[in-house]
Design an enzyme around this catalytic site. Structure first.
Site: not given
Ligand code: DON
Length: 579
Positions: A390, A461
């Protein structure tokens, strides 16, 4: 033009590399050679007087800073950065995903933008289960059925309409067209990440894609994305309609429908980002402002801070077993609540008010034993009456407006599906729903009815874009990627600053630990803690496991004198910019 630029870039790179190589050879320092001949310019930490930007890619940070210098505000910079990351940081930056933004105006007004993906109309509760009602492995993570309806473009349009100062949409999109068309040098980390996914990219996509080239990627290679440049051209000319209607919508629907996906033209047309009331709480006199559902981030952060507020962490000692034990026990309880009570509040009655109450969180900690770890089997969600990539960026502009924005396609390169004709990667955000009660998702998070799949619903999330204010002024702008660890990384960074008095860089680079109720283990970054601390935690009854890095935190800290400290996490290629 494109080729001319390319030739110049390559010549420039070769000349610069040779120059630096000769220089370094002369000075004879091996370390200089490694640092100097990089065809990119990463700055980890800097102090500025007027404005600062921290993001996962130095080109995006520079573009954000340029927009502010040209008279744009933090929102204008955020839009340009969101789009620039979709080009320069395709592992997570996106137009095929979604995210959340917390905004604070210079006058202290807050707003929260939810541009999270939503489930298509044909989605249903059991869509990832086989005939025996077991979860089919990988199906919510990889390929065409894993994608939620993208929210990023509508989100940026809504942010522009409400808050842009520059009022020049084209100026915000053009840098991304240029980057996609003319290319940019991939970093060593990007080359490695792309090579790691080469096989899976080829499995999922049957047409040539920008992310796989004939041979393996090397540091300094130029990535060109001509199809993405055309997509951005349409977004620049037509705004929202350039993505959710017309050619790009056709490309998305064709890509998905011909490969078992379910997003339709109507799904795209009906998607809407939503302005929401931010979650506001108080911690030791600081105002903490973060994201409401469908993110669990703001509520969980409030609960975590509320759970530890009664303790003097400074006296207990930075990274002492006592502090880690306390914070972990708070995390255990909060993640248990998350699994049961949190979901999209437009579809499920999330007991926000109760979870936010000081008394409630104190009560949850009432069985905390400083001498003994709890057992997650004994810590259940309370009974109330009523993934890996992310990216985050933090901005403060020269008027004092701030943006904290976390955006994602879920795991690295999302579903790995590149929309044929449009050149961007679609998310695999559907995995953030609970496919089946109690069955962990990619991040090991378990969920229940609150986060079950429903058409139009947004998946829960952990993203926690946060702004902290004190005495009516912005103090901290912070956030991070890291799936389930996002909440605890933001928690620790805030505690590092408020309780332990750290500066932005120390608070950001400091190593991290994490507990999420299930699995019942403290996860600690490799080499983070001395053996003696780990032994102390084990004696309290904790299982402690080492793991790779947690999060990539981007922190802005405004000092009492008004100077701005910007710090980019050393765990990635993240870089600061400002003036
Ligand atoms: O929205 C969420 O919590 C996840 N889809 C976030 C994914 C994420 O942070 C991946 N990263 N390292």
């Amino acid at each position: 033009m494109k080729n001319v630029f390319r030739i110049f870039s390559v010549i420039g790179f070769v000349v610069a590399s040779t120059f630096f190589f000769v220089m370094c050879k002369t000075s004879g320092k091996e370390s200089d050679i490694k640092i100097s001949n990089k065809p990119y310019n990463i700055i980890k930490s800097e102090t500025y007087n007027s404005a600062a930007v921290v993001s996962a890619h130095y080109l995006a940070s520079t573009i954000g800073k340029d927009i502010i210098q040209k008279g744009g505000n933090a929102i204008d910079a955020a839009i340009a950065i969101q789009f620039a990351l979709a080009v320069t940081y395709p592992i997570a930056g996106n137009i095929g995903g979604g995210g959340f933004m917390i905004y604070r105006s210079k006058d202290g007004l807050y707003d929260a933008l939810d541009f999270r993906e939503s489930a298509p109309a044909l989605a249903h509760k059991d869509m990832y289960l086989d005939a025996e009602k077991n979860v089919i492995p990988q199906i919510s993570l990889l390929g065409h059925l894993a994608c939620g309806i993208p929210g990023s473009v509508d989100g940026m349009v809504k942010a522009f309409d409400k808050y842009s100062k520059l009022k020049d949409w084209k100026a915000l999109v053009q840098p991304s067209i240029d980057l996609a068309e003319n290319g940019f040098n991939v970093t060593a980390g990007q080359a490695k990440a792309l090579n790691k996914r080469r096989k899976v990219f080829l499995e999922v996509n049957d047409k040539p894609i920008a992310f796989v080239k004939e041979d393996l990627w090397k540091e300094g290679d130029i990535m060109l994305q001509p199809e993405l440049a055309k997509t951005f051209q349409l977004i620049m000319e037509k705004g929202r309609a350039g993505f959710y209607e017309g050619d790009v919508a056709d490309y998305i629907v064709n890509e998905l429908k011909s490969n078992g996906g379910i997003i339709s033209h109507d799904d795209l047309k009906n998607y809407s980002a939503i302005w929401r009331e931010p979650i506001v709480s108080d911690y030791r006199g600081y105002e903490i402002v973060s994201m409401p559902p469908p993110s669990s981030g703001g509520i969980a952060l409030t609960q975590l801070l509320g759970s530890i507020e009664g303790y003097d962490l400074k006296a207990m000692g930075f990274r002492s077993p006592e502090v880690i034990h306390l914070m972990v026990e708070a995390e255990r309880r909060v993640y248990a609540d998350r699994s049961k009570h949190l979901g999209d509040s437009d579809f499920y009655n999330v007991p926000i008010d109760v979870l936010m109450q000081d008394e409630y969180n104190k009560e949850r900690m009432s069985d905390f034993n400083p001498m003994k770890a709890s057992n997650s089997e004994d810590v259940q969600a309370s009974n109330l009456q009523e993934s890996e990539e992310t990216t985050h960026f933090s901005i403060i502009d020269d008027e004092g407006n701030a943006v904290s924005l976390t955006t994602t396609i879920n795991t690295g390169y999302g579903s790995k599906v590149v929309v044929d004709g449009a050149g961007f990667i679609l998310n695999n955000e559907m995995d953030d729903f609970s496919s089946k009660p109690g069955v962990p998702n990619y991040f090991g998070l378990v969920g229940n009815e609150a986060n079950a799949i429903e058409p139009g619903k947004r998946m829960l999330s952990s993203m926690t874009p946060t702004i902290v204010a004190k005495d009516d002024k912005v103090k901290i702008v912070v956030g991070t990627p890291g799936g389930s660890t996002i909440i605890t990384s933001v928690f620790q960074t805030i505690v590092n600053i408020i309780d332990f008095g750290m500066n932005a860089n120390d608070a950001t680079q400091s190593c991290r630990f994490h507990h999420q109720w299930l699995p019942d283990k403290i996860q600690i970054e490799n080499d983070c803690l001395p053996k003696s601390t780990i032994v102390s935690l084990q004696k309290l009854g904790h299982e402690v496991i080492s793991r790779g890095s947690i999060g990539k935190v981007e922190t802005i800290l405004i000092n009492d004198t008004g100077t701005i400290e910007a710090a980019a996490d050393f765990r990635g290629d993240d870089s600061v910019s400002g003036f």
